[in-house]
Write a protein that holds these residues in place. Structure first.
Motif, PDB file in Angstrom:
ATOM      1  N   SER A   1      77.612   2.733-102.355  1.00 21.78           N
ATOM      2  CA  SER A   1      78.494   1.876-101.559  1.00 21.78           C
ATOM      3  C   SER A   1      77.978   0.447-101.494  1.00 21.78           C
ATOM      4  N   ARG A   2      76.670   0.279-101.325  1.00 18.65           N
ATOM      5  CA  ARG A   2      76.094  -1.064-101.228  1.00 18.65           C
ATOM      6  C   ARG A   2      75.897  -1.712-102.588  1.00 18.65           C
ATOM      7  N   PHE A   3      75.410  -0.918-103.551  1.00 23.14           N
ATOM      8  CA  PHE A   3      75.118  -1.454-104.883  1.00 23.14           C
ATOM      9  C   PHE A   3      75.736  -0.556-105.953  1.00 23.14           C
ATOM     10  N   PRO A   4      77.059  -0.602-106.098  1.00 21.80           N
ATOM     11  CA  PRO A   4      77.730   0.274-107.078  1.00 21.80           C
ATOM     12  C   PRO A   4      77.267   0.035-108.511  1.00 21.80           C
ATOM     13  N   ALA A   5      76.715  -1.138-108.781  1.00 19.79           N
ATOM     14  CA  ALA A   5      76.265  -1.436-110.141  1.00 19.79           C
ATOM     15  C   ALA A   5      75.125  -0.517-110.567  1.00 19.79           C
TER      16      ALA A   5
ATOM     17  N   SER B   1      63.194  15.778-114.837  1.00 20.10           N
ATOM     18  CA  SER B   1      61.920  15.149-114.471  1.00 20.10           C
ATOM     19  C   SER B   1      62.064  14.394-113.155  1.00 20.10           C
ATOM     20  N   ALA B   2      60.930  14.091-112.540  1.00 16.04           N
ATOM     21  CA  ALA B   2      60.941  13.375-111.263  1.00 16.04           C
ATOM     22  C   ALA B   2      61.620  12.013-111.392  1.00 16.04           C
ATOM     23  N   GLN B   3      61.383  11.319-112.503  1.00 23.39           N
ATOM     24  CA  GLN B   3      61.974   9.985-112.660  1.00 23.39           C
ATOM     25  C   GLN B   3      63.491  10.052-112.777  1.00 23.39           C
ATOM     26  N   ALA B   4      64.004  11.044-113.531  1.00 26.96           N
ATOM     27  CA  ALA B   4      65.454  11.174-113.688  1.00 26.96           C
ATOM     28  C   ALA B   4      66.111  11.597-112.377  1.00 26.96           C
ATOM     29  N   ILE B   5      65.464  12.520-111.644  1.00 29.75           N
ATOM     30  CA  ILE B   5      66.000  12.944-110.354  1.00 29.75           C
ATOM     31  C   ILE B   5      66.015  11.760-109.390  1.00 29.75           C
ATOM     32  N   GLY B   6      64.938  10.983-109.409  1.00 29.95           N
ATOM     33  CA  GLY B   6      64.878   9.808-108.535  1.00 29.95           C
ATOM     34  C   GLY B   6      65.994   8.820-108.807  1.00 29.95           C
ATOM     35  N   LEU B   7      66.269   8.553-110.076  1.00 27.88           N
ATOM     36  CA  LEU B   7      67.351   7.624-110.426  1.00 27.88           C
ATOM     37  C   LEU B   7      68.709   8.180-110.021  1.00 27.88           C
ATOM     38  N   TYR B   8      68.882   9.481-110.220  1.00 26.86           N
ATOM     39  CA  TYR B   8      70.145  10.137-109.860  1.00 26.86           C
ATOM     40  C   TYR B   8      70.406  10.015-108.363  1.00 26.86           C
ATOM     41  N   VAL B   9      69.386  10.299-107.565  1.00 21.08           N
ATOM     42  CA  VAL B   9      69.523  10.207-106.111  1.00 21.08           C
ATOM     43  C   VAL B   9      69.757   8.759-105.680  1.00 21.08           C
ATOM     44  N   MET B  10      69.043   7.836-106.300  1.00 20.90           N
ATOM     45  CA  MET B  10      69.192   6.426-105.960  1.00 20.90           C
ATOM     46  C   MET B  10      70.608   5.934-106.255  1.00 20.90           C
ATOM     47  N   ALA B  11      71.153   6.366-107.382  1.00 18.70           N
ATOM     48  CA  ALA B  11      72.510   5.957-107.758  1.00 18.70           C
ATOM     49  C   ALA B  11      73.531   6.444-106.741  1.00 18.70           C
ATOM     50  N   ILE B  12      73.345   7.671-106.232  1.00 18.60           N
ATOM     51  CA  ILE B  12      74.269   8.222-105.238  1.00 18.60           C
ATOM     52  C   ILE B  12      74.082   7.533-103.894  1.00 18.60           C
ATOM     53  N   ARG B  13      72.819   7.362-103.487  1.00 26.10           N
ATOM     54  CA  ARG B  13      72.531   6.793-102.185  1.00 26.10           C
ATOM     55  C   ARG B  13      73.050   5.361-102.048  1.00 26.10           C
ATOM     56  N   GLU B  14      72.970   4.603-103.117  1.00 30.15           N
ATOM     57  CA  GLU B  14      73.321   3.179-103.033  1.00 30.15           C
ATOM     58  C   GLU B  14      74.687   2.868-103.627  1.00 30.15           C
TER      59      GLU B  14
END
Length: 227
Positions: A125-129, A110-123
């Motif tokens: 280094s800055r926000f590993p949490a 789903s769009a929401q799961a893909i969005g979270l997945y991409v966000m986790a990868i993108r951030e």
């Protein structure tokens, strides 16, 4: 109205903690659904979308990572509730697992799961949490519940899985992980119904140790060659 009485303009609505959390989670999901692989939201943006103050957000959640956990829990709920269906036979177990896998794939792609997945990868280094929150909640609301279900089915002799953790991990990865990565790159579309059914059927054959049709045909040819 008395001429000396001032109208109550902009008076904020009051919500219970449960209602406030529900509004925040839904607001975040709406943002993710709109942005998909380009998703990037802050707590302030979620508060604005939910029409509440940023201060009120921290009355029910401690961080963006905690909000991500609630999003995953809600998204996975349709799938995990399938594992609560009654099972009286091995055939019932097969049907229930099939339903779970279909709903899990729909959520994971789903769009929401893909969005979270991409966000986790993108951030990362800055926000590993954020990455940690994504991985931890994905396991808690998917992998761990499937493991517990497989263990129950194994004890009832409905499912031949001596290693429930390995089986569950492989099943979820076969179901959606590769397609999720492809969607995150914007390369492909989610499974069509036929493709999804075929993939789920293959996973069920793997979990229940059933020989695939192609394997049976190959075995019969091999058997004839020995005659």
């Amino acid at each position: 109205m008395d001429k000396d009485e001032r109208p109550k303009v902009g008076r904020p609505s009051t919500y219970t903690s449960e209602q406030l959390l529900d509004r925040l989670v839904q607001a975040a999901i709406d943002i993710l659904d709109e942005q998909a692989a380009n998703a990037d939201f802050s707590v302030a943006q979620v508060a604005q979308r939910a029409k509440v103050s940023k201060r009120s957000v921290y009355m029910v959640i401690a961080s963006k990572e905690e909000l991500i956990g609630h999003i995953i829990e809600r998204g996975a709920r349709v799938a995990t509730t399938m594992l609560d269906l009654p099972v009286a036979s091995a055939q019932d177990a097969r049907v229930v697992l099939g339903r779970f896998l279909v709903e899990w794939v729909r959520f994971a792609c789903s769009a929401q799961a893909i969005g979270l997945y991409v966000m986790a990868i993108r951030e990362r280094s800055r926000f590993p949490a954020i990455g940690e929150a994504y991985y931890r909640n994905r396991n808690e609301h998917g992998l761990q519940q499937l493991v517990a279900w497989l263990e129950r089915m194994h004890k009832k002799n409905f499912c031949p899985v001596p290693d429930a953790l390995l089986t569950a991990d492989l099943a979820l990865n076969m179901a959606a992980s590769e397609r999720q990565r492809i969607l995150a790159l914007g390369i492909d579309a989610p499974y069509g119904e036929r493709e999804l059914d075929e993939r789920v059927e293959f996973i069920l054959q793997f979990v229940f140790r059933e020989p695939a049709a192609g394997v049976r045909r190959q075995a019969s040819v091999s058997d004839r060659s020995k005659e």
